[in-house]
Design a protein around this motif. Structure first.
Motif, mmCIF file in Angstrom:
data_model
loop_
_atom_site.group_PDB
_atom_site.id
_atom_site.type_symbol
_atom_site.label_atom_id
_atom_site.label_comp_id
_atom_site.label_asym_id
_atom_site.label_seq_id
_atom_site.Cartn_x
_atom_site.Cartn_y
_atom_site.Cartn_z
ATOM 1 N N ILE A 70 9.000 -5.854 -9.098
ATOM 2 C CA ILE A 70 7.622 -5.718 -8.641
ATOM 3 C C ILE A 70 6.886 -4.530 -9.246
ATOM 4 O O ILE A 70 5.707 -4.635 -9.572
ATOM 5 N N VAL A 115 14.686 -5.699 -4.570
ATOM 6 C CA VAL A 115 13.748 -6.473 -5.400
ATOM 7 C C VAL A 115 12.684 -5.588 -6.064
ATOM 8 O O VAL A 115 11.840 -6.083 -6.815
ATOM 9 N N HIS A 168 3.515 -10.409 -9.659
ATOM 10 C CA HIS A 168 3.032 -9.028 -9.675
ATOM 11 C C HIS A 168 2.728 -8.499 -11.066
ATOM 12 O O HIS A 168 2.367 -7.343 -11.228
ATOM 13 N N THR A 208 4.541 1.380 0.646
ATOM 14 C CA THR A 208 4.652 0.083 1.316
ATOM 15 C C THR A 208 5.910 0.044 2.194
ATOM 16 O O THR A 208 5.865 -0.424 3.337
ATOM 17 N N TYR A 249 7.226 -20.808 -1.976
ATOM 18 C CA TYR A 249 6.873 -20.373 -3.317
ATOM 19 C C TYR A 249 6.342 -21.542 -4.110
ATOM 20 O O TYR A 249 6.823 -22.654 -4.002
ATOM 21 N N ILE A 305 14.625 -4.885 0.617
ATOM 22 C CA ILE A 305 13.345 -4.693 -0.065
ATOM 23 C C ILE A 305 13.520 -3.828 -1.330
ATOM 24 O O ILE A 305 12.910 -4.076 -2.360
ATOM 25 N N LYS A 348 -2.406 -13.142 3.785
ATOM 26 C CA LYS A 348 -1.402 -14.140 3.395
ATOM 27 C C LYS A 348 -0.231 -13.433 2.690
ATOM 28 O O LYS A 348 0.936 -13.747 2.911
ATOM 29 N N HIS A 349 -0.600 -12.460 1.840
ATOM 30 C CA HIS A 349 0.444 -11.709 1.138
ATOM 31 C C HIS A 349 1.341 -10.952 2.104
ATOM 32 O O HIS A 349 2.558 -10.949 1.973
ATOM 33 N N PHE A 382 -5.312 -3.816 -3.922
ATOM 34 C CA PHE A 382 -5.919 -5.052 -3.445
ATOM 35 C C PHE A 382 -7.427 -5.098 -3.673
ATOM 36 O O PHE A 382 -8.095 -5.998 -3.191
ATOM 37 N N LEU A 402 8.845 -13.358 -8.200
ATOM 38 C CA LEU A 402 8.230 -12.107 -7.754
ATOM 39 C C LEU A 402 7.665 -11.356 -8.949
ATOM 40 O O LEU A 402 6.588 -10.772 -8.888
ATOM 41 N N GLN A 444 3.735 -13.276 3.678
ATOM 42 C CA GLN A 444 4.790 -13.688 2.744
ATOM 43 C C GLN A 444 5.782 -12.554 2.523
ATOM 44 O O GLN A 444 6.991 -12.762 2.495
ATOM 45 N N PHE A 445 5.236 -11.364 2.366
ATOM 46 C CA PHE A 445 6.078 -10.180 2.158
ATOM 47 C C PHE A 445 7.059 -10.038 3.322
ATOM 48 O O PHE A 445 8.261 -9.858 3.133
ATOM 49 N N ILE A 500 1.845 -2.078 -10.164
ATOM 50 C CA ILE A 500 2.211 -1.405 -8.911
ATOM 51 C C ILE A 500 3.163 -0.260 -9.245
ATOM 52 O O ILE A 500 4.131 -0.436 -9.992
ATOM 53 N N LEU A 511 -0.421 -6.201 -12.175
ATOM 54 C CA LEU A 511 -0.914 -5.388 -11.049
ATOM 55 C C LEU A 511 -0.562 -3.905 -11.237
ATOM 56 O O LEU A 511 -1.166 -3.039 -10.604
ATOM 57 N N SER A 555 -6.507 -13.470 1.352
ATOM 58 C CA SER A 555 -5.376 -13.479 0.430
ATOM 59 C C SER A 555 -4.415 -12.320 0.726
ATOM 60 O O SER A 555 -3.198 -12.470 0.651
HETATM 61 C C1 HEM Z 1 9.412 -7.390 -1.520
HETATM 62 C C2 HEM Z 1 8.194 -7.058 -1.860
HETATM 63 C C3 HEM Z 1 7.085 -8.046 -2.141
HETATM 64 C C4 HEM Z 1 7.070 -9.405 -1.981
HETATM 65 C C5 HEM Z 1 8.181 -10.317 -1.445
HETATM 66 C C6 HEM Z 1 5.777 -9.865 -2.427
HETATM 67 C C7 HEM Z 1 5.371 -11.180 -2.465
HETATM 68 C C8 HEM Z 1 4.250 -11.645 -3.135
HETATM 69 C C9 HEM Z 1 3.943 -13.032 -3.400
HETATM 70 C C10 HEM Z 1 4.822 -14.228 -2.963
HETATM 71 C C11 HEM Z 1 2.751 -13.071 -4.080
HETATM 72 C C12 HEM Z 1 2.005 -14.302 -4.579
HETATM 73 C C13 HEM Z 1 0.999 -14.681 -3.538
HETATM 74 C C14 HEM Z 1 0.264 -15.944 -3.924
HETATM 75 O O1 HEM Z 1 0.523 -16.505 -4.996
HETATM 76 O O2 HEM Z 1 -0.597 -16.374 -3.145
HETATM 77 C C15 HEM Z 1 2.306 -11.691 -4.239
HETATM 78 C C16 HEM Z 1 1.112 -11.299 -4.849
HETATM 79 C C17 HEM Z 1 0.589 -10.012 -4.788
HETATM 80 N N1 HEM Z 1 1.241 -8.882 -4.360
HETATM 81 FE FE1 HEM Z 1 3.125 -8.834 -3.564
HETATM 82 N N2 HEM Z 1 5.025 -8.778 -2.800
HETATM 83 C C18 HEM Z 1 5.781 -7.642 -2.645
HETATM 84 C C19 HEM Z 1 5.385 -6.335 -2.877
HETATM 85 C C20 HEM Z 1 4.098 -5.943 -3.168
HETATM 86 C C21 HEM Z 1 3.609 -4.579 -3.185
HETATM 87 C C22 HEM Z 1 4.477 -3.348 -2.891
HETATM 88 C C23 HEM Z 1 2.278 -4.636 -3.480
HETATM 89 C C24 HEM Z 1 1.253 -3.523 -3.585
HETATM 90 C C25 HEM Z 1 1.302 -2.409 -2.920
HETATM 91 C C26 HEM Z 1 1.925 -6.027 -3.711
HETATM 92 C C27 HEM Z 1 0.680 -6.493 -4.071
HETATM 93 C C28 HEM Z 1 0.382 -7.804 -4.406
HETATM 94 C C29 HEM Z 1 -0.929 -8.269 -4.873
HETATM 95 C C30 HEM Z 1 -2.187 -7.406 -5.066
HETATM 96 C C31 HEM Z 1 -0.796 -9.657 -5.121
HETATM 97 C C32 HEM Z 1 -1.888 -10.589 -5.629
HETATM 98 C C33 HEM Z 1 -2.584 -11.104 -4.405
HETATM 99 C C34 HEM Z 1 -3.609 -12.158 -4.727
HETATM 100 O O3 HEM Z 1 -4.223 -12.124 -5.787
HETATM 101 O O4 HEM Z 1 -3.774 -13.042 -3.882
HETATM 102 N N3 HEM Z 1 3.056 -6.790 -3.509
HETATM 103 N N4 HEM Z 1 3.218 -10.869 -3.649
#
Ligand code: HEM
Length: 127
Positions: free
Chosen positions: A124, A120, A79, A92, A70, A117, A54-55, A44, A75, A58-59, A84, A82, A51
């Motif tokens: 990711i 999916v 990602h 996580t 959405y 989790i 918010k994430h 991050f 998804l 959503q998560f 990941i 990134l 942000s």
């Molecule tokens: C089931 C697992 C996950 C779901 C449902 C999820 C959901 C989402 C969603 C919906 C977004 C888009 C947010 C937006 O457009 O505003 C996003 C962005 C992102 N996610 Fe995830 N995520 C998951 C897992 C992870 C993990 C494991 C990480 C890191 C450890 C991660 C890091 C990020 C980052 C850095 C962004 C970009 C945030 C930004 O620029 O605002 N995500 N994720």
């Protein structure tokens, strides 16, 4: 959601946990754990904290089968770039489990959430 994901198993958990107030407590706890863990907080870097919060919301809504808004991106798309790692994903999941345990979510429900989790994960990691 464009991916074929079955969310039926977890759909009721969002309601069962007590709606918005409960979810907010979960988000706060989960968020604190994530920003204090250097393994995941680095993902991050450069992402503002609003942000990030918010994430987390959503998560969690997604994990618990609640309503997730959405804007058309999958998804995988969210990602991409990134990079990941498996290790970061596993960390996580640990933070999520610890959060749910602390908030007294029962084992059977935690197991369902974790299984979901994990389903999916391929969308990711390593994108
Ligand atoms: C089931 C697992 C996950 C779901 C449902 C999820 C959901 C989402 C969603 C919906 C977004 C888009 C947010 C937006 O457009 O505003 C996003 C962005 C992102 N996610 Fe995830 N995520 C998951 C897992 C992870 C993990 C494991 C990480 C890191 C450890 C991660 C890091 C990020 C980052 C850095 C962004 C970009 C945030 C930004 O620029 O605002 N995500 N994720």
């Amino acid at each position: 959601m464009k991916e074929e994901i079955n969310r039926d198993e977890v759909r009721t958990l969002y309601d069962k946990l007590g709606g918005n107030t409960a979810i907010r407590a979960v988000v706060n706890e989960f968020y604190d754990r994530m920003i204090n863990d250097p393994v995941v907080s680095s993902v991050f870097d450069g992402v503002d904290l609003v942000s990030l919060r918010k994430h987390q919301a959503q998560f969690l809504a997604y994990a618990l089968g609640g309503p997730v808004k959405y804007d058309g991106s999958t998804l995988r798309e969210s990602h991409t770039g990134l990079n990941i790692t498996d290790r970061q994903y596993e960390a996580t999941i640990r933070h999520l489990n610890a959060t749910l345990r602390k908030l007294n979510v029962e084992l059977e429900d935690r197991a369902k959430i974790e299984a979901f989790i994990r389903s999916v994960k391929p969308f990711i990691i390593n994108q």
